[in-house]
Design a protein around this motif. Structure first.
Motif, mmCIF file in Angstrom:
data_model
loop_
_atom_site.group_PDB
_atom_site.id
_atom_site.type_symbol
_atom_site.label_atom_id
_atom_site.label_comp_id
_atom_site.label_asym_id
_atom_site.label_seq_id
_atom_site.Cartn_x
_atom_site.Cartn_y
_atom_site.Cartn_z
ATOM 1 N N MET A 148 -4.366 16.831 -6.019
ATOM 2 C CA MET A 148 -3.437 15.986 -5.280
ATOM 3 C C MET A 148 -3.651 16.122 -3.784
ATOM 4 O O MET A 148 -4.068 17.184 -3.301
ATOM 5 C CB MET A 148 -1.986 16.361 -5.577
ATOM 6 C CG MET A 148 -1.483 15.980 -6.921
ATOM 7 S SD MET A 148 0.236 16.540 -7.160
ATOM 8 C CE MET A 148 0.636 15.668 -8.668
ATOM 9 N N THR A 149 -3.320 15.049 -3.080
ATOM 10 C CA THR A 149 -3.189 15.107 -1.630
ATOM 11 C C THR A 149 -1.803 14.565 -1.291
ATOM 12 O O THR A 149 -1.201 13.820 -2.082
ATOM 13 C CB THR A 149 -4.267 14.285 -0.900
ATOM 14 O OG1 THR A 149 -4.227 12.934 -1.353
ATOM 15 C CG2 THR A 149 -5.656 14.874 -1.110
ATOM 16 N N ALA A 150 -1.322 14.945 -0.127
ATOM 17 C CA ALA A 150 -0.017 14.477 0.334
ATOM 18 C C ALA A 150 0.026 14.607 1.850
ATOM 19 O O ALA A 150 -0.849 15.233 2.462
ATOM 20 C CB ALA A 150 1.110 15.294 -0.297
ATOM 21 N N GLU A 151 1.051 14.037 2.413
ATOM 22 C CA GLU A 151 1.281 14.132 3.854
ATOM 23 C C GLU A 151 2.711 14.618 4.069
ATOM 24 O O GLU A 151 3.618 14.232 3.328
ATOM 25 C CB GLU A 151 1.102 12.752 4.479
ATOM 26 C CG GLU A 151 1.336 12.724 5.968
ATOM 27 C CD GLU A 151 1.225 11.313 6.514
ATOM 28 O OE1 GLU A 151 2.165 10.889 7.205
ATOM 29 O OE2 GLU A 151 0.201 10.654 6.246
ATOM 30 N N VAL A 152 2.894 15.465 5.058
ATOM 31 C CA VAL A 152 4.237 15.838 5.486
ATOM 32 C C VAL A 152 4.381 15.480 6.953
ATOM 33 O O VAL A 152 3.467 15.708 7.750
ATOM 34 C CB VAL A 152 4.571 17.330 5.265
ATOM 35 C CG1 VAL A 152 4.779 17.646 3.806
ATOM 36 C CG2 VAL A 152 3.523 18.245 5.843
ATOM 37 N N ALA A 153 5.510 14.889 7.271
ATOM 38 C CA ALA A 153 5.799 14.514 8.652
ATOM 39 C C ALA A 153 7.291 14.299 8.801
ATOM 40 O O ALA A 153 7.955 13.791 7.889
ATOM 41 C CB ALA A 153 5.037 13.240 9.041
ATOM 42 N N ASP A 154 7.812 14.701 9.935
ATOM 43 C CA ASP A 154 9.217 14.458 10.264
ATOM 44 C C ASP A 154 10.171 14.888 9.154
ATOM 45 O O ASP A 154 11.120 14.180 8.830
ATOM 46 C CB ASP A 154 9.441 12.978 10.597
ATOM 47 C CG ASP A 154 8.556 12.505 11.740
ATOM 48 O OD1 ASP A 154 8.375 13.286 12.698
ATOM 49 O OD2 ASP A 154 8.038 11.381 11.657
ATOM 50 N N GLY A 155 9.883 16.020 8.541
ATOM 51 C CA GLY A 155 10.783 16.562 7.538
ATOM 52 C C GLY A 155 10.720 15.903 6.176
ATOM 53 O O GLY A 155 11.614 16.108 5.351
ATOM 54 N N SER A 156 9.678 15.122 5.913
ATOM 55 C CA SER A 156 9.595 14.504 4.589
ATOM 56 C C SER A 156 8.171 14.558 4.032
ATOM 57 O O SER A 156 7.196 14.587 4.776
ATOM 58 C CB SER A 156 10.096 13.059 4.621
ATOM 59 O OG SER A 156 9.243 12.254 5.385
ATOM 60 N N LEU A 157 8.106 14.562 2.712
ATOM 61 C CA LEU A 157 6.844 14.529 1.978
ATOM 62 C C LEU A 157 6.524 13.069 1.697
ATOM 63 O O LEU A 157 7.375 12.322 1.211
ATOM 64 C CB LEU A 157 6.996 15.299 0.662
ATOM 65 C CG LEU A 157 5.773 15.388 -0.227
ATOM 66 C CD1 LEU A 157 4.716 16.290 0.400
ATOM 67 C CD2 LEU A 157 6.155 15.907 -1.602
ATOM 68 N N ARG A 158 5.295 12.661 2.002
ATOM 69 C CA ARG A 158 4.910 11.258 1.860
ATOM 70 C C ARG A 158 3.551 11.138 1.176
ATOM 71 O O ARG A 158 2.756 12.062 1.199
ATOM 72 C CB ARG A 158 4.780 10.600 3.234
ATOM 73 C CG ARG A 158 6.022 10.690 4.076
ATOM 74 C CD ARG A 158 5.765 10.095 5.438
ATOM 75 N NE ARG A 158 6.945 10.256 6.274
ATOM 76 C CZ ARG A 158 6.935 10.156 7.569
ATOM 77 N NH1 ARG A 158 5.813 9.907 8.216
ATOM 78 N NH2 ARG A 158 8.047 10.309 8.259
ATOM 79 N N ASP A 159 3.303 9.978 0.640
ATOM 80 C CA ASP A 159 1.985 9.594 0.139
ATOM 81 C C ASP A 159 1.366 10.648 -0.784
ATOM 82 O O ASP A 159 0.209 11.041 -0.616
ATOM 83 C CB ASP A 159 1.048 9.290 1.320
ATOM 84 C CG ASP A 159 -0.202 8.535 0.882
ATOM 85 O OD1 ASP A 159 -0.141 7.828 -0.132
ATOM 86 O OD2 ASP A 159 -1.243 8.684 1.553
ATOM 87 N N VAL A 160 2.140 11.099 -1.770
ATOM 88 C CA VAL A 160 1.592 12.019 -2.766
ATOM 89 C C VAL A 160 0.664 11.216 -3.667
ATOM 90 O O VAL A 160 1.059 10.204 -4.243
ATOM 91 C CB VAL A 160 2.713 12.675 -3.603
ATOM 92 C CG1 VAL A 160 2.124 13.535 -4.719
ATOM 93 C CG2 VAL A 160 3.634 13.502 -2.705
ATOM 94 N N ARG A 161 -0.593 11.664 -3.743
ATOM 95 C CA ARG A 161 -1.600 10.940 -4.516
ATOM 96 C C ARG A 161 -2.296 11.897 -5.484
ATOM 97 O O ARG A 161 -2.716 12.980 -5.086
ATOM 98 C CB ARG A 161 -2.631 10.318 -3.597
ATOM 99 C CG ARG A 161 -2.042 9.218 -2.713
ATOM 100 C CD ARG A 161 -3.083 8.581 -1.823
ATOM 101 N NE ARG A 161 -4.241 8.132 -2.598
ATOM 102 C CZ ARG A 161 -5.489 8.144 -2.128
ATOM 103 N NH1 ARG A 161 -5.739 8.569 -0.910
ATOM 104 N NH2 ARG A 161 -6.486 7.734 -2.872
#
Length: 165
Positions: A146-159
């Motif tokens: 998996m890859t994901a992004e974290v920014a501004d206190g949230s988890l995003r774009d979990v792939r």
């Protein structure tokens, strides 16, 4: 912040090395999270040398050398998101309730062990992620991570990424 989530690599038992696309993801990630069952210290050394930042735990197949260097549970806050990493969470039935009770102060729990990709959210909002395995698919149709992004206190774009056998 870009994340790479991997688990159950079982090197060199199940494969001689990580697949090239996973190494590419290591190079692209700001943080690599490994949820245990490395089997060889050589992979830990290689990831420590190559990853910008590594967060890892030992699994049930990891011997004394890995257990001496890795915790059973790792906790880290990344861009305001609180993560815990553990290898085993028990049976799939009741997992969300059980993990929400065991990790009440966490936003995301990354785990491994089953080699089965998992992405669910408990009633409490705890996100549970298992990236599967990039080297030992067991009964799964593909190798996964998996890859994901974290920014501004949230988890995003979990792939969930797939690699054909």
């Amino acid at each position: 912040m870009e994340l790479l989530l991997i688990s159950d690599t079982h090197l060199p038992v199940r494969a001689k090395d990580l697949p090239a696309p996973v190494w590419d993801a290591v190079d692209a990630a700001d943080v690599v999270i490994h949820a245990g069952d490395w089997v060889s210290v050589d992979l830990l050394d290689a990831l420590e040398a190559r990853a910008r930042r590594l967060v890892g735990v030992f699994g049930n197949n990891d011997g004394a050398a890995l257990r001496a260097r890795l915790p059973e549970v790792a906790r880290v806050e990344l861009e305001g998101v609180r993560f815990a990493v553990v290898h085993e969470t028990g049976a799939a039935t009741g997992r969300e309730r059980r993990c929400a009770r065991e990790y009440p102060d966490v936003d995301v729990l990354v785990f491994g062990h089953s080699h089965i990709p998992w992405d669910t959210t408990a009633d409490t909002g705890l996100r549970l992620l298992n990236p599967g395995s990039p080297t030992d698919r067991r009964r799964q149709p593909t190798f996964t991570w998996m890859t994901a992004e974290v920014a501004d206190g949230s988890l995003r774009d979990v792939r969930l990424h797939h690699l054909e056998p």
